[in-house]
Motif scaffolding. Structure first.
Motif, short mmCIF file in Angstrom:
data_model
loop_
_atom_site.label_atom_id
_atom_site.label_comp_id
_atom_site.label_asym_id
_atom_site.label_seq_id
_atom_site.Cartn_x
_atom_site.Cartn_y
_atom_site.Cartn_z
N MET A 1 -4.30 -2.43 25.47
CA MET A 1 -3.05 -3.02 25.00
C MET A 1 -3.10 -4.53 25.14
O MET A 1 -3.58 -5.06 26.13
N THR A 2 -2.62 -5.25 24.11
CA THR A 2 -2.59 -6.70 24.17
C THR A 2 -1.24 -7.17 24.69
O THR A 2 -0.23 -6.49 24.56
N GLU A 3 -1.21 -8.37 25.27
CA GLU A 3 -0.01 -8.85 25.94
C GLU A 3 1.09 -9.23 24.97
O GLU A 3 2.27 -9.09 25.27
N GLN A 4 0.73 -9.78 23.82
CA GLN A 4 1.72 -10.30 22.89
C GLN A 4 1.53 -9.69 21.51
O GLN A 4 0.44 -9.75 20.95
N SER A 5 2.58 -9.13 20.96
CA SER A 5 2.51 -8.66 19.58
C SER A 5 2.35 -9.85 18.65
O SER A 5 3.02 -10.88 18.81
N LEU A 6 1.46 -9.70 17.67
CA LEU A 6 1.25 -10.76 16.68
C LEU A 6 1.89 -10.43 15.34
O LEU A 6 1.59 -11.08 14.34
N GLU A 7 2.76 -9.44 15.30
CA GLU A 7 3.46 -9.13 14.07
C GLU A 7 4.19 -10.39 13.58
O GLU A 7 4.84 -11.09 14.37
N ILE A 8 4.08 -10.68 12.31
CA ILE A 8 4.63 -11.93 11.77
C ILE A 8 6.12 -12.06 12.08
O ILE A 8 6.58 -13.11 12.52
N ALA A 9 6.86 -11.00 11.83
CA ALA A 9 8.30 -11.06 12.06
C ALA A 9 8.62 -11.34 13.53
O ALA A 9 9.57 -12.06 13.84
N VAL A 10 7.84 -10.77 14.44
CA VAL A 10 8.06 -10.97 15.88
C VAL A 10 7.78 -12.42 16.26
O VAL A 10 8.57 -13.06 16.98
N LEU A 11 6.65 -12.97 15.79
CA LEU A 11 6.31 -14.35 16.12
C LEU A 11 7.32 -15.32 15.52
O LEU A 11 7.76 -16.26 16.19
N SER A 12 7.69 -15.11 14.26
CA SER A 12 8.62 -16.03 13.60
C SER A 12 9.96 -16.06 14.33
O SER A 12 10.57 -17.13 14.51
N ARG A 13 10.42 -14.91 14.79
CA ARG A 13 11.68 -14.83 15.54
C ARG A 13 11.55 -15.57 16.88
O ARG A 13 12.46 -16.31 17.29
N ALA A 14 10.41 -15.38 17.54
CA ALA A 14 10.20 -16.03 18.84
C ALA A 14 10.08 -17.55 18.69
O ALA A 14 10.58 -18.30 19.54
N TYR A 15 9.43 -18.01 17.63
CA TYR A 15 9.35 -19.45 17.39
C TYR A 15 10.76 -20.02 17.16
O TYR A 15 11.10 -21.10 17.63
N ALA A 16 11.56 -19.29 16.40
CA ALA A 16 12.90 -19.78 16.05
C ALA A 16 13.81 -19.89 17.26
O ALA A 16 14.60 -20.83 17.38
N ASP A 17 13.69 -18.92 18.19
CA ASP A 17 14.60 -18.97 19.35
C ASP A 17 14.00 -19.72 20.54
O ASP A 17 14.63 -19.84 21.60
N GLY A 18 12.78 -20.24 20.36
CA GLY A 18 12.16 -21.05 21.40
C GLY A 18 11.53 -20.29 22.54
O GLY A 18 11.07 -20.90 23.51
N SER A 19 11.46 -18.97 22.44
CA SER A 19 10.89 -18.18 23.53
C SER A 19 9.36 -18.18 23.51
O SER A 19 8.72 -17.72 24.46
N LEU A 20 8.78 -18.70 22.44
CA LEU A 20 7.33 -18.72 22.30
C LEU A 20 6.96 -19.91 21.43
O LEU A 20 7.70 -20.29 20.51
N THR A 21 5.78 -20.49 21.70
CA THR A 21 5.29 -21.59 20.86
C THR A 21 4.01 -21.17 20.17
O THR A 21 3.25 -20.33 20.69
N PRO A 22 3.71 -21.73 19.00
CA PRO A 22 2.44 -21.43 18.34
C PRO A 22 1.23 -21.79 19.20
O PRO A 22 0.20 -21.11 19.14
N GLU A 23 1.35 -22.85 20.01
CA GLU A 23 0.23 -23.22 20.88
C GLU A 23 -0.07 -22.11 21.87
O GLU A 23 -1.25 -21.80 22.13
N ALA A 24 0.98 -21.50 22.42
CA ALA A 24 0.76 -20.40 23.36
C ALA A 24 0.12 -19.21 22.66
O ALA A 24 -0.74 -18.53 23.25
N VAL A 25 0.52 -18.97 21.43
CA VAL A 25 -0.07 -17.86 20.67
C VAL A 25 -1.55 -18.14 20.42
O VAL A 25 -2.40 -17.24 20.57
N LEU A 26 -1.89 -19.36 20.03
CA LEU A 26 -3.30 -19.69 19.81
C LEU A 26 -4.11 -19.58 21.10
O LEU A 26 -5.27 -19.14 21.08
N ASP A 27 -3.51 -19.96 22.23
CA ASP A 27 -4.19 -19.77 23.52
C ASP A 27 -4.50 -18.29 23.73
O ASP A 27 -5.62 -17.92 24.14
N GLY A 28 -3.51 -17.44 23.49
CA GLY A 28 -3.71 -16.00 23.67
C GLY A 28 -4.74 -15.42 22.73
O GLY A 28 -5.55 -14.58 23.12
N VAL A 29 -4.72 -15.87 21.49
CA VAL A 29 -5.68 -15.39 20.50
C VAL A 29 -7.10 -15.72 20.94
O VAL A 29 -8.00 -14.87 20.93
N HIS A 30 -7.33 -16.97 21.33
CA HIS A 30 -8.69 -17.36 21.74
C HIS A 30 -9.10 -16.68 23.04
O HIS A 30 -10.29 -16.37 23.23
#
Length: 604
Positions: A1-30
């Motif tokens: 199991m991965t820590e963060q869902s990468l579903e587009i709708a989930v990420l876009s919602r998290a970016y909008a409400d400030g609970s997640l940043t794209p930089e953090a997502v890229l850190d997790g991806v790498h």
């Protein structure tokens, strides 16, 4: 199991409400890629600094007011699709070259804000449905390392199934965008041929190729498709889509779905797959469909033509110089297939075209009785060991339900349909006529969600909103407005719509009979749309919806020589939209052949 869902709708919602940043997502991806290892999923992984630089450029555009529907979404591309400055290998190191320009589809996705992570492994020269024909390693199913991942878009299917990216591009000639989806529990959308540009994509069979999309949900796949779609004058096989082709649309109540007769179904001894398909049929009936049995024979005959006919000569045409001068550099199985194309003559090619035309005509009688077709994506699956021992015959079995689709100019979307007791996933494919992509996606989404679906092997449930049918008419008190130039999403005057609470209904096209001109001396640059009964196919527009007060205020800001009138859309509907006074087009550049303002801007 991965820590963060990468579903587009989930990420876009998290970016909008400030609970997640794209930089953090890229850190997790790498981090995930580092833990899993470069091979065999990736051929070229971009440096993290490169991904951050791409993110920085996207953020600057977003902060400048551009609409970026895929902002901060990580994606991958199959390594037969060009990325500027990054080698394209097609799974063959000796063939590699570095393109100066990215494929049109990559440019469009990056323009929408998506962040490229790297290029994925494939069956060499996109020849195979298995994922075992690459010197960069053999990809396996994310559920069992002993089993094939499916191909040729093997790395792309695994990258989404393993939660390494939100979506990935593949290509699909014989089923390469569908079989890996089935074997990795993800969605595989195979668009109508010509809907997504193949400019900058190394051909397998140029007349049959299309770019495919792997995603965790149907909603994500449609979001990517909408960003990627558009006529491309640089692609001789690009086609102008009719209005609403990529917008979700409902099938009629009691829709008819075709299923092969019992005699026409083949599971190659896989009784678990047979049971899961029967359950899929029942599920579609529960969703309101009516089963219609049909004769699968003409479709099977057409499927055989792709590899046991002269279309295989297109694979030789794509790399002929390389294949004839460096045959030893090609994977033995791929070499056998491609160089074997030399036995076909021009006469064989024409005779096969005649046969395909007859089979397609026979198939039309069945299409008159069904609205959509339901098939297993693959009748069974195989271990890597078995596939290596019998690569041609077993590959052919994996294409039993896929090879005919592009030859007959159909649209398709593959969706997960449960698991065998062994833990291996099973998938089905919904198939429709050309340009029924949006309608298929809506039904596929409802089918998929009826199973409480998860994404690949990530352990994350599909959490984004369900697809909804695009409204056919504006609600009471609302006005629909077609914009053609500087008011389009991401362009300088779009804020005049969004600032009034306007809602984007979707992309569309005008009917034939309109010309588009680049008006000189306008700031920001604007086009003029002029009625001309002799003009060719339609011009790309966006249809927006706003209330009557907002519409009145908007119209008051429209400067001459532009005006608001009534536009006819390709599907026969009428909306308010921009027109231009004829005198302003005298001496202006006619850009009608570009098909739309954004296409012209991109070509400048």
């Amino acid at each position: 199991m991965t820590e963060q869902s990468l579903e587009i709708a989930v990420l876009s919602r998290a970016y909008a409400d400030g609970s997640l940043t794209p930089e953090a997502v890229l850190d997790g991806v790498h981090a995930r890629i580092g833990a899993m290892g470069l091979r065999p999923v990736w051929i070229t992984l971009l440096d993290k600094a490169d991904a951050l630089a791409r993110l920085g450029r996207a953020r600057a555009r977003k902060e400048a007011g551009e609409h970026l529907p895929l902002f901060g979404i990580p994606f991958a591309v199959k390594d037969n699709i060009d990325v500027a400055g990054v080698p394209t290998t097609a799974g063959c190191p000796d063939f590699a070259f570095v393109p100066d320009r990215s494929a049109t589809v990559v440019e469009r996705l990056e323009a929408a804000g998506a962040i490229l992570i790297g290029k994925t492994n494939l069956d060499q020269f996109a020849t195979g449905l298995v994922g075992t024909r690459s010197p960069y390693g053999i990809c396996s199913s994310v559920f069992d390392p002993a089993y094939v991942s499916g191909g040729s878009s093997s790395g792309s299917g695994v990258a989404v199934g393993a939660g390494l990216v939100s979506f990935a591009l593949g290509t699909d000639t014989a089923g390469s965008g569908r079989v890996p989806a089935a074997f990795n529990n993800v969605v595989g959308l195979k668009p109508t041929k010509g809907l997504v540009s193949t400019a900058g994509v190394l051909p397998a069979c140029r007349t049959q190729d299309c770019v495919s999309i792997f995603a965790g949900s149907c909603g994500d796949a449609v979001a990517v498709l909408r960003a990627a779609t558009g006529f491309d004058p640089s692609d001789p096989f690009s086609r102008r889509a009719p209005a609403g082709a990529v917008l979700p649309a409902s099938l009629p109540p009691g829709f008819r779905f075709g299923v092969p007769t019992t005699e026409g179904l083949e599971f190659f001894g896989d009784t678990a797959a047979a049971d899961l398909f029967a359950a899929a049929v029942a599920r579609l009936e529960e969703l309101g469909g009516t089963r219609v049995e049909f004769d699968y024979a003409p479709f099977v005959e057409a499927a055989r033509l792709l590899y046991a006919g002269p279309w295989v000569a297109e694979r030789l045409a794509a790399i002929r110089g390389f294949a004839e001068t460096k045959p030893e550099a090609i994977h033995p199985v791929v070499r056998e297939i491609i160089l074997g194309a030399g036995r076909y003559s021009a006469v064989d090619a024409f005779e096969a075209q005649y046969k395909l035309a007859k089979l397609t005509r026979r198939a039309e009688t069945w299409w008159e009785r069904m609205d959509v077709m339901l098939l297993p994506t693959a009748g069974t699956t195989f271990t890597i060991e078995d596939m290596l021992a019998d690569p041609i015959r077993l590959n052919s079995q994996l294409g039993h339900y896929t090879n005919f689709v592009n030859l007959m100019d159909l649209s398709a979307i593959a969706v997960p349909a449960g698991f065998r007791s062994t833990g291996l996933p099973f998938g089905v494919t919904l198939i429709g006529r050309s340009f029924e992509d949006g309608r298929l996606a809506l039904l596929a989404d409802r089918f998929h969600r009826a199973q409480a679906p998860s994404i690949g092997a990530t352990g994350h449930a599909v959490a984004g909103p369900a697809l909804e049918a695009a409204s056919e008419a504006a609600p009471a008190g609302m006005v629909r407005l077609a914009v053609v130039g500087a008011h389009l999403s991401g362009l300088p005057l779009n804020h005049q719509l969004t600032g009034r609470g306007a809602r984007l209904v979707g992309a569309d096209r005008t009917a034939a009979g309109y010309r588009l001109f680049a008006l000189p001396g306008t700031t920001p640059a604007k086009p003029g749309l002029l009625r001309d009964p002799g003009a060719p196919g339609g011009i790309e527009v966006e249809v927006w919806e706003l209330d009557a007060a907002g519409f009145g205020g908007f119209v008051a800001e429209v400067p001459p020589p532009l005006a608001i009138g009534t536009l006819e859309l390709a599907g026969g509907g009428r909306v308010q939209g921009f027109l231009c006074e004829a005198h302003a087009t005298v001496g202006a550049q006619d850009i009608t052949n570009h098909g739309g303002w954004k296409n012209w801007l991109a070509a400048r």
